[in-house]
Scaffold this motif. Structure first.
Motif, PDB file in Angstrom:
ATOM      1  N   ASN A 175      21.332  -4.808  39.812  1.00 14.14           N
ATOM      2  CA  ASN A 175      22.392  -3.813  39.938  1.00 14.14           C
ATOM      3  C   ASN A 175      23.786  -4.422  39.948  1.00 14.14           C
ATOM      4  OD1 ASN A 175      23.083  -0.934  40.607  1.00 14.14           O
ATOM      5  ND2 ASN A 175      24.012  -1.922  42.394  1.00 14.14           N
ATOM      6  N   LEU A 176      24.718  -3.676  39.333  1.00 13.05           N
ATOM      7  CA  LEU A 176      26.155  -3.942  39.450  1.00 13.05           C
ATOM      8  C   LEU A 176      26.738  -2.900  40.399  1.00 13.05           C
ATOM      9  CD1 LEU A 176      26.954  -4.558  35.695  1.00 13.05           C
ATOM     10  CD2 LEU A 176      27.199  -6.262  37.502  1.00 13.05           C
ATOM     11  N   ASN A 177      27.609  -3.327  41.294  1.00 18.01           N
ATOM     12  CA  ASN A 177      28.152  -2.441  42.310  1.00 18.01           C
ATOM     13  C   ASN A 177      29.158  -1.467  41.703  1.00 18.01           C
ATOM     14  OD1 ASN A 177      29.045  -1.208  44.620  1.00 18.01           O
ATOM     15  ND2 ASN A 177      30.126  -2.993  45.428  1.00 18.01           N
ATOM     16  N   ALA A 178      28.809  -0.177  41.659  1.00 16.98           N
ATOM     17  CA  ALA A 178      29.700   0.826  41.096  1.00 16.98           C
ATOM     18  C   ALA A 178      30.944   1.016  41.956  1.00 16.98           C
ATOM     19  CB  ALA A 178      28.966   2.159  40.955  1.00 16.98           C
ATOM     20  N   ALA A 179      30.843   0.655  43.220  1.00 18.04           N
ATOM     21  CA  ALA A 179      31.981   0.838  44.131  1.00 18.04           C
ATOM     22  C   ALA A 179      32.859  -0.402  44.227  1.00 18.04           C
ATOM     23  CB  ALA A 179      31.473   1.220  45.523  1.00 18.04           C
ATOM     24  N   ALA A 180      32.662  -1.367  43.342  1.00 19.64           N
ATOM     25  CA  ALA A 180      33.486  -2.576  43.381  1.00 19.64           C
ATOM     26  C   ALA A 180      34.947  -2.203  43.201  1.00 19.64           C
ATOM     27  CB  ALA A 180      33.047  -3.548  42.294  1.00 19.64           C
ATOM     28  N   PRO A 181      35.850  -2.703  44.054  1.00 19.12           N
ATOM     29  CA  PRO A 181      37.270  -2.318  43.962  1.00 19.12           C
ATOM     30  C   PRO A 181      37.914  -2.887  42.704  1.00 19.12           C
ATOM     31  CG  PRO A 181      36.991  -4.079  45.560  1.00 19.12           C
ATOM     32  CD  PRO A 181      35.607  -3.665  45.147  1.00 19.12           C
ATOM     33  N   GLU A 367      33.009  10.012  31.471  1.00 16.37           N
ATOM     34  CA  GLU A 367      32.185   9.232  30.548  1.00 16.37           C
ATOM     35  C   GLU A 367      31.332   8.184  31.242  1.00 16.37           C
ATOM     36  OE1 GLU A 367      34.833   7.521  27.765  1.00 16.37           O
ATOM     37  OE2 GLU A 367      35.405   9.439  26.855  1.00 16.37           O
ATOM     38  N   GLY A 368      31.613   7.867  32.495  1.00 15.89           N
ATOM     39  CA  GLY A 368      30.913   6.783  33.172  1.00 15.89           C
ATOM     40  C   GLY A 368      31.712   5.498  33.113  1.00 15.89           C
ATOM     41  N   ASN A 369      31.403   4.572  33.970  1.00 15.35           N
ATOM     42  CA  ASN A 369      32.144   3.318  34.068  1.00 15.35           C
ATOM     43  C   ASN A 369      31.765   2.356  32.950  1.00 15.35           C
ATOM     44  OD1 ASN A 369      33.229   4.413  36.356  1.00 15.35           O
ATOM     45  ND2 ASN A 369      32.015   3.183  37.776  1.00 15.35           N
ATOM     46  N   THR A 370      32.692   1.461  32.655  1.00 12.95           N
ATOM     47  CA  THR A 370      32.471   0.433  31.637  1.00 12.95           C
ATOM     48  C   THR A 370      32.765  -0.933  32.233  1.00 12.95           C
ATOM     49  OG1 THR A 370      33.107   1.957  29.858  1.00 12.95           O
ATOM     50  CG2 THR A 370      33.125  -0.410  29.355  1.00 12.95           C
ATOM     51  N   GLY A 409      24.756   6.271  36.739  1.00  8.78           N
ATOM     52  CA  GLY A 409      24.513   4.857  37.012  1.00  8.78           C
ATOM     53  C   GLY A 409      23.479   4.196  36.145  1.00  8.78           C
ATOM     54  N   GLN A 410      23.025   4.884  35.086  1.00 10.55           N
ATOM     55  CA  GLN A 410      22.011   4.326  34.207  1.00 10.55           C
ATOM     56  C   GLN A 410      22.643   3.619  33.006  1.00 10.55           C
ATOM     57  OE1 GLN A 410      18.616   4.452  34.871  1.00 10.55           O
ATOM     58  NE2 GLN A 410      19.277   5.318  36.830  1.00 10.55           N
ATOM     59  N   TYR A 411      21.907   2.664  32.463  1.00 12.68           N
ATOM     60  CA  TYR A 411      22.322   1.985  31.233  1.00 12.68           C
ATOM     61  C   TYR A 411      22.449   3.017  30.122  1.00 12.68           C
ATOM     62  CZ  TYR A 411      21.977  -1.237  27.230  1.00 12.68           C
ATOM     63  OH  TYR A 411      22.192  -1.925  26.069  1.00 12.68           O
ATOM     64  N   ASP A 412      23.617   3.076  29.473  1.00 13.63           N
ATOM     65  CA  ASP A 412      23.876   4.084  28.435  1.00 13.63           C
ATOM     66  C   ASP A 412      23.472   3.523  27.074  1.00 13.63           C
ATOM     67  OD1 ASP A 412      24.819   6.056  26.754  1.00 13.63           O
ATOM     68  OD2 ASP A 412      26.644   6.402  27.908  1.00 13.63           O
ATOM     69  N   SER A 413      22.226   3.788  26.697  1.00  9.62           N
ATOM     70  CA  SER A 413      21.702   3.221  25.454  1.00  9.62           C
ATOM     71  C   SER A 413      22.379   3.800  24.225  1.00  9.62           C
ATOM     72  CB  SER A 413      20.184   3.451  25.371  1.00  9.62           C
ATOM     73  OG  SER A 413      19.888   4.837  25.471  1.00  9.62           O
ATOM     74  N   THR A 440      19.540  -4.214  29.126  1.00 11.80           N
ATOM     75  CA  THR A 440      18.971  -2.863  29.237  1.00 11.80           C
ATOM     76  C   THR A 440      18.369  -2.568  30.605  1.00 11.80           C
ATOM     77  OG1 THR A 440      16.881  -3.676  28.295  1.00 11.80           O
ATOM     78  CG2 THR A 440      18.487  -2.727  26.770  1.00 11.80           C
ATOM     79  N   SER A 441      18.076  -3.585  31.391  1.00 13.74           N
ATOM     80  CA  SER A 441      17.452  -3.353  32.701  1.00 13.74           C
ATOM     81  C   SER A 441      18.469  -3.217  33.828  1.00 13.74           C
ATOM     82  CB  SER A 441      16.473  -4.494  33.030  1.00 13.74           C
ATOM     83  OG  SER A 441      15.408  -4.520  32.114  1.00 13.74           O
ATOM     84  N   LEU A 442      19.756  -3.283  33.492  1.00 11.90           N
ATOM     85  CA  LEU A 442      20.784  -3.197  34.524  1.00 11.90           C
ATOM     86  C   LEU A 442      21.033  -1.748  34.944  1.00 11.90           C
ATOM     87  CD1 LEU A 442      23.460  -5.768  33.297  1.00 11.90           C
ATOM     88  CD2 LEU A 442      21.974  -5.972  35.297  1.00 11.90           C
ATOM     89  N   THR A 443      21.384  -1.579  36.208  1.00  9.35           N
ATOM     90  CA  THR A 443      21.838  -0.292  36.728  1.00  9.35           C
ATOM     91  C   THR A 443      23.205  -0.491  37.373  1.00  9.35           C
ATOM     92  OG1 THR A 443      20.737  -0.677  38.847  1.00  9.35           O
ATOM     93  CG2 THR A 443      19.498   0.514  37.161  1.00  9.35           C
TER      94      THR A 443
END
Length: 577
Positions: A175-181, A367-370, A409-413, A440-443
């Motif tokens: 996982n990558l932290n979506a709340a990372a500042p 669109e979700g985070n990049t 939070g899913q990988y956008d294929s 592809t296995s990252l969230t």
């Protein structure tokens, strides 16, 4: 008178057989994997003096009058219950529990056994050391097992070598932290020039864009101002976080106009601002017009900086914390780079440590985070130099990867595109090596950064030890740290294991009543293999001693029949005297 003698004799013979079986059980009480047997008796044919009669109208029926002629051995049953497990500590010993037998071979003959006291001989053959029978199973090829083929001798030679294998894939997971500042302010360091992409709304720009076009037509999401405050251009960067609250003033005039670079659909365009002063808010709100002029003075605004020990960078984050960095490149509106390192191998088996950075570069609730995946903390760089032992230098190149996640939070294929890193080697290995990066296995969920990358490939190595697990898989451990499957032990199952024919040395063969062997893996047949252990005999001493006493009494009773019958014959003979 003679019938009783024959009955007694048959009883003596039957109990003698039973005593033989009991003694054999006791003799093998410590034989590995031995299965005890039991004897069952049944009466023999009876002599019929009168047959049975059916009931009539005025008389009842009568039963037959039959005299038994003794007993016989009905069966000698092989009891295939499990014995106790005895730990030995020897890693080649196997204990089998459940309805199954190991498969061994001598010449062209196949045998089955519960004796798992195996070991490797001088040639690496996995054998029964007492008889030299080869243990049967499936051999792996390059660590891959296929158990749907024919079984064969298991051979794992000591000192077996493993060839080097070049890496061709790096797999990331977790996982990558979506709340990372993100970085909201940068001070210090060395300002850098980053050129990116801007989006133009309402205007279709071309190389002959009309003079006087209003800046309100421009949607600028980020920008760059050099550190000398006299440069003549603004590099407009997409997704780098230039917001309306940014500080910094641009002064544009007839004598000092401002040149603005735009990129659209893969083409670069240039527009010019002239007249008056404006800041980031002015550019976003569009209070200034665009015309063809040159020059310009830019003051005060920093969007990216590089940190060194001599010129550290102070970063203010969106969570209110402040971080001082002495190395790396940092961008306003982006997150702090997450550092990962992955070991990869070249064609000669040399290891190279490849740094890969993950930087959150866009936050969007629509669109979700990049995130941007790059070889350095500078997300615009496409190459990195890796200095290694003995002065060897390896150059790695990777076009930065835009890693998109959905709003859940899913990988956008649908948006993500796979890319490949390239190594340029100067150490005698294949000069150019391509390595695909699998993301592809990252969230991306709020929490912790647990992202981890693993490269395939390996250095050359030598087999140093083996181990066997509960499925019968023999795993080799090599000096290069690699563990791989070498073989898997086969297990046979019979519909009627008690019907097998004993051939000595704890071996069995198929019989007409055992059924044919179903040879599969331990998991397939629902049996369990216990490594470093042996199956003890299933002989129950207490039960055998009890049976021995019963058998002795039965034998004595039958011998008494013969004695009494002899005395009766003697009395009959003496009547004539």
């Amino acid at each position: 008178m003679m019938r009783s003698l024959f009955s007694g004799v048959s009883g003596l013979k039957g109990h003698q057989t039973r005593m033989d079986v009991i003694c054999n059980n006791i003799a093998n009480v410590n034989a590995t994997g031995f299965k005890s047997s039991r004897v069952t008796f049944a009466d023999t044919l009876s002599q019929t003096q009168t047959g049975a009669s059916a009931p009539a109208d005025n008389i009842g029926g009568t039963n037959p009058k039959q005299i038994g002629l003794g007993t016989g051995v009905a069966s000698i049953d092989l009891l295939f219950t499990d014995g106790s497990i005895q730990s030995t500590g020897k890693n080649t010993d196997l204990c089998l529990s459940g309805n199954g037998l190991f498969v061994v071979k001598s010449g062209n003959d196949i045998y089955y056994t519960r004796d798992g006291a195996f070991e490797f001989d001088a040639e690496g053959n996995y054998v029964l050391p007492g008889s030299g029978h080869y243990v049967q199973g499936w051999m792996a090829k390059d660590g891959v097992l296929a158990t749907n083929g024919a079984i064969e001798n298991i051979i794992v030679k000591a000192g077996k070598s493993m060839a080097a294998k070049a890496s061709d894939k790096i797999t990331y997971e977790n996982n990558l932290n979506a709340a990372a500042p993100i970085i909201t302010n940068i001070s210090g360091g060395t300002n850098i020039k980053i050129k990116g992409t801007a989006v133009v709304a309402g205007v279709e720009p071309d190389e002959n864009i009309k003079l006087g076009a209003p800046l309100s037509s421009l949607v600028i999401t980020s920008g760059y101002l050099p550190d000398n405050n006299t440069a003549d251009d603004i590099y407009v960067i997409k997704a780098m976080g230039w917001s309306g609250s940014a500080s910094g003033t641009v002064t544009a005039s007839e004598g000092a106009p401002v040149k603005i670079y735009l990129t659209r659909d893969g083409k670069d365009y240039i527009v010019y601002a002239t007249g008056g002063s404006f800041n980031a808010d002015d550019i976003i709100s569009g209070t200034t017009t665009v015309s063809y002029v040159s020059g310009g003075i830019i003051e005060g605004y920093i969007t990216a900086a590089t940190a060194t020990t001599e010129k550290p960078v102070t970063l203010t984050l969106s969570d209110g914390t402040t971080v001082v960095q002495t190395s790396g490149t940092y961008n306003l509106g982006a997150g702090l780079p997450i550092t990962t390192t992955v070991n990869v191998y070249d064609t000669l088996g040399n290891a190279h440590t490849l740094p890969i950075y993950f930087t959150k570069t866009k936050v969007s609730s629509e669109e979700g985070n990049t995130w941007t995946v790059s070889l350095t903390t500078d997300v615009s760089e496409t190459s990195a130099t890796i200095k290694e032992n003995e002065g060897t230098v390896t150059t790695a190149t990777l076009e930065p990867i835009s890693l998109h996640f959905t709003t859940s939070g899913q990988y956008d294929s649908a948006k993500n595109v796979s890319k490949t890193a390239k190594l340029t080697l100067t150490n005698g290995a294949k000069e150019t090596q391509e390595i695909m990066i699998d993301l592809t296995s990252l969230t991306q969920y709020a929490g912790n950064n647990t992202v981890k990358g693993t490269g395939n490939g390996n250095a050359a190595g030598t087999l140093k030890s083996v181990s066997i697990d509960s499925t019968g898989i023999i795993t080799g451990v090599y000096t290069n740290g690699v563990k791989q499957a070498e073989a898997q032990v086969a297990v046979a199952q019979f519909t009627n294991a008690s019907g097998l024919t004993k051939t000595g040395s704890s071996l069995y063969q198929e019989s007409n009543n055992s059924g044919t062997a179903n040879i599969k893996t331990a998991i397939d047949l629902g049996v369990t293999i216990t490594p470093s252990a042996l199956e003890m005999s299933n002989v129950d001493i207490a039960n055998e001693f009890s049976d021995m006493i019963i058998t002795q009494r039965g034998f004595q009773s039958n011998s008494k029949i013969i004695t009494v019958g002899d005395e009766m014959l003697e009395t009959l003979i003496n009547m004539k005297r």
